[in-house]
Design a protein around this motif. Structure first.
Motif, PDB file in Angstrom:
ATOM      1  N   TYR A 183       0.847  -1.195   0.000  1.00  0.00           N
ATOM      2  CA  TYR A 183       0.000   0.000   0.000  1.00  0.00           C
ATOM      3  C   TYR A 183       0.883   1.246   0.000  1.00  0.00           C
ATOM      4  O   TYR A 183       2.042   1.192   0.414  1.00  0.00           O
ATOM      5  N   THR A 184       0.334   2.359  -0.424  1.00  0.00           N
ATOM      6  CA  THR A 184       1.127   3.591  -0.496  1.00  0.00           C
ATOM      7  C   THR A 184       1.632   4.032   0.880  1.00  0.00           C
ATOM      8  O   THR A 184       2.618   4.749   0.963  1.00  0.00           O
ATOM      9  N   ASN A 185       0.988   3.567   1.965  1.00  0.00           N
ATOM     10  CA  ASN A 185       1.465   3.903   3.315  1.00  0.00           C
ATOM     11  C   ASN A 185       2.559   2.937   3.795  1.00  0.00           C
ATOM     12  O   ASN A 185       3.063   3.075   4.897  1.00  0.00           O
ATOM     13  N   GLY A 186       2.919   1.941   2.964  1.00  0.00           N
ATOM     14  CA  GLY A 186       3.985   1.000   3.310  1.00  0.00           C
ATOM     15  C   GLY A 186       3.507  -0.349   3.805  1.00  0.00           C
ATOM     16  O   GLY A 186       4.302  -1.286   3.906  1.00  0.00           O
ATOM     17  N   ASP A 187       2.221  -0.487   4.135  1.00  0.00           N
ATOM     18  CA  ASP A 187       1.710  -1.774   4.618  1.00  0.00           C
ATOM     19  C   ASP A 187       1.844  -2.844   3.538  1.00  0.00           C
ATOM     20  O   ASP A 187       1.500  -2.617   2.369  1.00  0.00           O
ATOM     21  N   VAL A 188       2.316  -4.021   3.942  1.00  0.00           N
ATOM     22  CA  VAL A 188       2.521  -5.133   3.018  1.00  0.00           C
ATOM     23  C   VAL A 188       1.253  -5.980   2.965  1.00  0.00           C
ATOM     24  O   VAL A 188       0.681  -6.324   3.999  1.00  0.00           O
ATOM     25  N   CYS A 189       0.844  -6.303   1.752  1.00  0.00           N
ATOM     26  CA  CYS A 189      -0.329  -7.156   1.537  1.00  0.00           C
ATOM     27  C   CYS A 189       0.152  -8.437   0.871  1.00  0.00           C
ATOM     28  O   CYS A 189       0.409  -8.478  -0.331  1.00  0.00           O
ATOM     29  N   ILE A 190       0.306  -9.465   1.684  1.00  0.00           N
ATOM     30  CA  ILE A 190       0.759 -10.767   1.195  1.00  0.00           C
ATOM     31  C   ILE A 190      -0.026 -11.834   1.958  1.00  0.00           C
ATOM     32  O   ILE A 190      -0.329 -11.673   3.147  1.00  0.00           O
ATOM     33  N   SER A 191      -0.377 -12.897   1.275  1.00  0.00           N
ATOM     34  CA  SER A 191      -1.282 -13.906   1.836  1.00  0.00           C
ATOM     35  C   SER A 191      -0.869 -14.427   3.200  1.00  0.00           C
ATOM     36  O   SER A 191      -1.701 -14.562   4.090  1.00  0.00           O
ATOM     37  N   ILE A 192       0.434 -14.726   3.385  1.00  0.00           N
ATOM     38  CA  ILE A 192       0.813 -15.351   4.654  1.00  0.00           C
ATOM     39  C   ILE A 192       0.678 -14.397   5.843  1.00  0.00           C
ATOM     40  O   ILE A 192       0.741 -14.842   6.988  1.00  0.00           O
TER      41      ILE A 192
END
Length: 155
Positions: free
Chosen positions: A85-94
Motif C-alpha cells: 500500500y502507499t502507506n507501506g503496509d505489506v499485503c501478502i497472503s501469509i
C-alpha cells in the motif's frame, strides 16, 4: 505460562537464531531491546529485479497472540510495488489472518499458519518483490506500471 510470555520467548528464540545463522537478503533486530514485539528489518533488493541494489527498511509488529496470529509488516522506506500500500503496509497472503478467506480468493493454506517464522515471512516478502501478485494489488497504480514493465522489458 501466559500467552504473551510464550510469544515473547518464541520471538527471542527466533531473534537469537537469526543472529546465529543470518539469512542472505535481509537483516533483523529489535527496534528497542525492551520490546520483543517490534522488529526492524533491512531487506536487500533481489538480483535481477527492479529492486536490485536497493536497501529497504521495514517493521514487523507482532501481536501478543503470535504465533497464532500474524504480525503486521510495513515498509518504512519508500517502496513502489503492487503488493505494498502507499502507506507501506505489506499485503501478502501469509500475513492475512488464519482460516478461510471471506472473499474466496485465498485458500486457508495460503494464509497465516503458526509454523511461519520471521525468516519465512521475510523470504516470502523478498519473493513478492521478484514476483508481485498483480491480480490482487494493494497499489493499483504500481500494478498497472508493473504490467507495462513486464510487457515491454521482461519479455
Amino acid at each position: 505460562m501466559t500467552e504473551s510470555t510464550q510469544s515473547s520467548l518464541l520471538l527471542r528464540r527466533q531473534l537469537k537464531e537469526l543472529a546465529r545463522n543470518p539469512v542472505q537478503g535481509f537483516s533483523a533486530g529489535l527496534v528497542d531491546d525492551s520490546n520483543v514485539y517490534e522488529w526492524e528489518l533491512m531487506i536487500m533488493g533481489p538480483e535481477g529485479t527492479l529492486y536490485e541494489g536497493g536497501f529497504f527498511k521495514a517493521k514487523l509488529t507482532f501481536p501478543t497472540e503470535y504465533p497464532l496470529l500474524p504480525p503486521k509488516m510495513k515498509f518504512t522506506s519508500d517502496l513502489w510495488h503492487p503488493n505494498v500500500y502507499t502507506n507501506g503496509d505489506v499485503c501478502i497472503s501469509i500475513l492475512h489472518p488464519p482460516g478461510e478467506d471471506t472473499y474466496g480468493y485465498e485458500s486457508a493454506s495460503e494464509r497465516w499458519l503458526p509454523i511461519h517464522t520471521v525468516e519465512t515471512i521475510v523470504l516470502s516478502v523478498i519473493s513478492m518483490l521478484s514476483s508481485p501478485n498483480d491480480e490482487s494489488p494493494a497499489n493499483l497504480e504500481a500494478a498497472k506500471e508493473w504490467c507495462v514493465c513486464e510487457l515491454f522489458y521482461f519479455k
